[in-house]
Scaffold this motif. Structure first.
Motif, mmCIF file in Angstrom:
data_model
loop_
_atom_site.group_PDB
_atom_site.id
_atom_site.type_symbol
_atom_site.label_atom_id
_atom_site.label_comp_id
_atom_site.label_asym_id
_atom_site.label_seq_id
_atom_site.Cartn_x
_atom_site.Cartn_y
_atom_site.Cartn_z
ATOM 1 N N ILE A 182 0.865 -1.178 0.000
ATOM 2 C CA ILE A 182 0.000 0.000 0.000
ATOM 3 C C ILE A 182 0.901 1.227 0.000
ATOM 4 C CG2 ILE A 182 -1.822 1.274 1.184
ATOM 5 C CD1 ILE A 182 -2.619 -1.356 2.531
ATOM 6 N N VAL A 183 0.705 2.088 -0.976
ATOM 7 C CA VAL A 183 1.472 3.322 -1.100
ATOM 8 C C VAL A 183 0.566 4.486 -0.702
ATOM 9 C CG1 VAL A 183 2.755 4.826 -2.670
ATOM 10 C CG2 VAL A 183 2.851 2.332 -2.958
ATOM 11 N N PHE A 184 1.053 5.318 0.197
ATOM 12 C CA PHE A 184 0.266 6.424 0.709
ATOM 13 C C PHE A 184 0.794 7.765 0.212
ATOM 14 C CE2 PHE A 184 -0.377 3.134 3.930
ATOM 15 C CZ PHE A 184 -1.738 3.230 4.201
ATOM 16 N N ASP A 185 -0.125 8.689 0.018
ATOM 17 C CA ASP A 185 0.176 10.111 -0.026
ATOM 18 C C ASP A 185 0.467 10.534 1.415
ATOM 19 O OD1 ASP A 185 0.057 12.943 -0.772
ATOM 20 O OD2 ASP A 185 -1.964 12.927 0.057
ATOM 21 N N PHE A 186 1.031 11.717 1.607
ATOM 22 C CA PHE A 186 1.355 12.159 2.964
ATOM 23 C C PHE A 186 0.389 13.219 3.477
ATOM 24 C CE2 PHE A 186 3.997 14.578 6.089
ATOM 25 C CZ PHE A 186 4.088 13.567 7.032
ATOM 26 N N PHE A 187 0.494 14.433 2.960
ATOM 27 C CA PHE A 187 -0.294 15.538 3.495
ATOM 28 C C PHE A 187 -1.792 15.341 3.214
ATOM 29 C CE2 PHE A 187 3.909 17.537 2.925
ATOM 30 C CZ PHE A 187 4.114 17.980 4.227
ATOM 31 N N GLY A 188 -2.589 15.400 4.269
ATOM 32 C CA GLY A 188 -4.027 15.227 4.129
ATOM 33 C C GLY A 188 -4.460 13.785 4.043
ATOM 34 N N THR A 189 -3.494 12.871 4.048
ATOM 35 C CA THR A 189 -3.798 11.440 4.006
ATOM 36 C C THR A 189 -3.293 10.780 5.286
ATOM 37 O OG1 THR A 189 -3.716 11.402 1.585
ATOM 38 C CG2 THR A 189 -3.485 9.293 2.721
ATOM 39 N N LEU A 190 -1.994 10.773 5.488
ATOM 40 C CA LEU A 190 -1.461 10.295 6.768
ATOM 41 C C LEU A 190 -1.525 11.390 7.840
ATOM 42 C CD1 LEU A 190 1.670 8.204 5.716
ATOM 43 C CD2 LEU A 190 -0.674 7.428 6.118
ATOM 44 N N THR A 191 -1.428 12.638 7.409
ATOM 45 C CA THR A 191 -1.490 13.737 8.372
ATOM 46 C C THR A 191 -2.937 14.145 8.636
ATOM 47 O OG1 THR A 191 -1.396 15.531 6.730
ATOM 48 C CG2 THR A 191 0.698 14.595 7.483
ATOM 49 N N ASP A 192 -3.132 14.874 9.717
ATOM 50 C CA ASP A 192 -4.449 15.406 10.065
ATOM 51 C C ASP A 192 -4.844 16.452 9.026
ATOM 52 O OD1 ASP A 192 -6.641 16.703 11.143
ATOM 53 O OD2 ASP A 192 -5.749 17.017 13.112
ATOM 54 N N PRO A 193 -5.914 16.229 8.256
ATOM 55 C CA PRO A 193 -6.285 17.199 7.217
ATOM 56 C C PRO A 193 -6.567 18.596 7.765
ATOM 57 C CG PRO A 193 -7.446 15.130 6.901
ATOM 58 C CD PRO A 193 -6.798 15.043 8.249
ATOM 59 N N ALA A 194 -7.032 18.684 8.999
ATOM 60 C CA ALA A 194 -7.354 19.982 9.572
ATOM 61 C C ALA A 194 -6.110 20.824 9.840
ATOM 62 C CB ALA A 194 -8.150 19.810 10.863
ATOM 63 N N ALA A 195 -4.956 20.175 9.972
ATOM 64 C CA ALA A 195 -3.733 20.906 10.321
ATOM 65 C C ALA A 195 -3.278 21.826 9.201
ATOM 66 C CB ALA A 195 -2.623 19.921 10.666
ATOM 67 N N GLU A 196 -3.661 21.517 7.970
ATOM 68 C CA GLU A 196 -3.212 22.330 6.847
ATOM 69 C C GLU A 196 -3.694 23.775 6.947
ATOM 70 O OE1 GLU A 196 -0.909 23.060 3.654
ATOM 71 O OE2 GLU A 196 -1.054 21.130 4.690
ATOM 72 N N ALA A 197 -4.789 23.990 7.640
ATOM 73 C CA ALA A 197 -5.302 25.348 7.806
ATOM 74 C C ALA A 197 -4.327 26.244 8.560
ATOM 75 C CB ALA A 197 -6.641 25.306 8.537
ATOM 76 N N GLY A 198 -3.394 25.646 9.285
ATOM 77 C CA GLY A 198 -2.441 26.436 10.044
ATOM 78 C C GLY A 198 -1.136 26.711 9.321
ATOM 79 N N ARG A 199 -1.039 26.332 8.043
ATOM 80 C CA ARG A 199 0.244 26.486 7.349
ATOM 81 C C ARG A 199 0.649 27.950 7.221
ATOM 82 N NH1 ARG A 199 3.560 23.241 4.512
ATOM 83 N NH2 ARG A 199 2.068 21.525 4.555
ATOM 84 N N ARG A 200 -0.289 28.809 6.852
ATOM 85 C CA ARG A 200 0.072 30.223 6.673
ATOM 86 C C ARG A 200 0.575 30.823 7.981
ATOM 87 N NH1 ARG A 200 -2.976 34.685 2.976
ATOM 88 N NH2 ARG A 200 -1.592 36.448 3.441
ATOM 89 N N ALA A 201 -0.108 30.504 9.075
ATOM 90 C CA ALA A 201 0.327 31.016 10.379
ATOM 91 C C ALA A 201 1.688 30.450 10.758
ATOM 92 C CB ALA A 201 -0.712 30.675 11.442
ATOM 93 N N SER A 202 1.957 29.213 10.344
ATOM 94 C CA SER A 202 3.242 28.597 10.696
ATOM 95 C C SER A 202 4.412 29.298 10.022
ATOM 96 C CB SER A 202 3.240 27.106 10.326
ATOM 97 O OG SER A 202 3.428 26.914 8.931
ATOM 98 N N PHE A 203 4.149 29.999 8.925
ATOM 99 C CA PHE A 203 5.204 30.720 8.214
ATOM 100 C C PHE A 203 5.537 32.064 8.864
ATOM 101 C CE2 PHE A 203 4.590 28.799 3.683
ATOM 102 C CZ PHE A 203 5.131 27.614 4.119
ATOM 103 N N ALA A 204 4.684 32.540 9.762
ATOM 104 C CA ALA A 204 4.859 33.886 10.309
ATOM 105 C C ALA A 204 6.180 34.037 11.055
ATOM 106 C CB ALA A 204 3.685 34.246 11.208
ATOM 107 N N ALA A 205 6.546 33.031 11.833
ATOM 108 C CA ALA A 205 7.794 33.113 12.592
ATOM 109 C C ALA A 205 9.000 33.115 11.655
ATOM 110 C CB ALA A 205 7.893 31.957 13.576
ATOM 111 N N THR A 206 8.912 32.376 10.558
ATOM 112 C CA THR A 206 10.003 32.374 9.584
ATOM 113 C C THR A 206 10.162 33.751 8.964
ATOM 114 O OG1 THR A 206 9.475 30.069 9.066
ATOM 115 C CG2 THR A 206 10.921 31.232 7.539
ATOM 116 N N ALA A 207 9.040 34.343 8.571
ATOM 117 C CA ALA A 207 9.077 35.679 7.979
ATOM 118 C C ALA A 207 9.686 36.683 8.950
ATOM 119 C CB ALA A 207 7.670 36.107 7.578
ATOM 120 N N ALA A 208 9.296 36.593 10.216
ATOM 121 C CA ALA A 208 9.831 37.516 11.220
ATOM 122 C C ALA A 208 11.341 37.347 11.372
ATOM 123 C CB ALA A 208 9.132 37.294 12.552
#
Length: 229
Positions: A4-30
């Motif tokens: 069985i071959v899996f995709d990763f994001f949204g498949t093995l990971t929690d699909p709801a977590a993707e909503a936080g990606r933009r916020a996760s970039f804020a510290a990098t930008a700073a």
């Protein structure tokens, strides 16, 4: 089926977590000293190139993106930005509820498990430390391979590394990147994870697949029963 071959994001990971990606970039930008919205725009625009390794590793990528934003960070700023980017990347890849136990169960049932992920450098660099790594037998990361789904080379690579024919593989994913059509063309049996319990999750699928597989599950917890039919 032997694998069985899996995709990763949204498949093995929690699909709801993707909503936080933009916020996760804020510290990098700073850390880089650039406005968060400008950094987000450049990261989004360069996504197709980043996931096939055009900018190099995380440090080189952030240096290049900073220049696109009009900034020229010092080495210490880059150190902090890399740390922030890797921390932020970890926040958007928590395991889907029950998925680690599912992977353990599938391996106990004798399945070889593979992964194909369209990803940037952060996942590739951090993979060995993730809880997924000891449970996956063969990995194929677009950043390392230099091509992205639905490129046939990715499917050929994972089946070869698993030591099985494509016809002996299921491909399980949430339907981004035209991955199921790629799997079908490669000779695998595609399975769609619809993520029905995650309203809005489809908005985070990049280049959604117009091909809809015959096999569809609403969540991965249905996969075990499907393998036993």
């Amino acid at each position: 089926m032997r694998a069985i071959v899996f995709d990763f994001f949204g498949t093995l990971t929690d699909p709801a977590a993707e909503a936080g990606r933009r916020a996760s970039f804020a510290a990098t930008a700073a850390a880089l000293g650039v406005p968060a919205d400008v950094f987000w725009g450049e990261m989004a625009e360069t996504f197709p190139e980043r996931i096939v390794g055009r900018y190099g590793g995380t440090r080189a990528t952030l240096s290049a993106i900073a220049r696109r934003c009009g900034a020229h960070p010092a080495e210490a700023q880059l150190d902090n930005a890399v740390a922030a980017q890797l921390d932020g990347a970890e926040l958007v890849r928590p395991p889907r509820a029950g998925v680690l136990a599912l992977l353990d169960r599938l391996r106990a049932d004798g399945f070889r498990l593979g992964l194909i992920s369209d990803c940037s450098s952060e996942l590739y660099e951090s993979w060995p430390a993730t809880p997924y790594a000891p449970r996956i037998d063969a990995t194929v990361f677009s950043w390392h391979e230099g091509c992205s789904k639905p490129d046939a080379r990715l499917y050929a690579a994972v089946s070869a590394r698993l030591g099985v024919a494509p016809a002996d593989c299921w491909y399980v994913g949430d339907g981004g990147s035209r991955e199921h059509d790629g799997a079908r063309r490669a000779g695998m049996r595609p399975v769609l994870v619809s993520n029905a319990a995650y309203p809005g999750a489809e908005a985070y699928r990049s280049d959604p697949d117009p091909y809809r597989p015959d096999l569809v599950v609403d969540d991965l917890d249905e996969l075990l029963a499907l393998t036993r039919t």
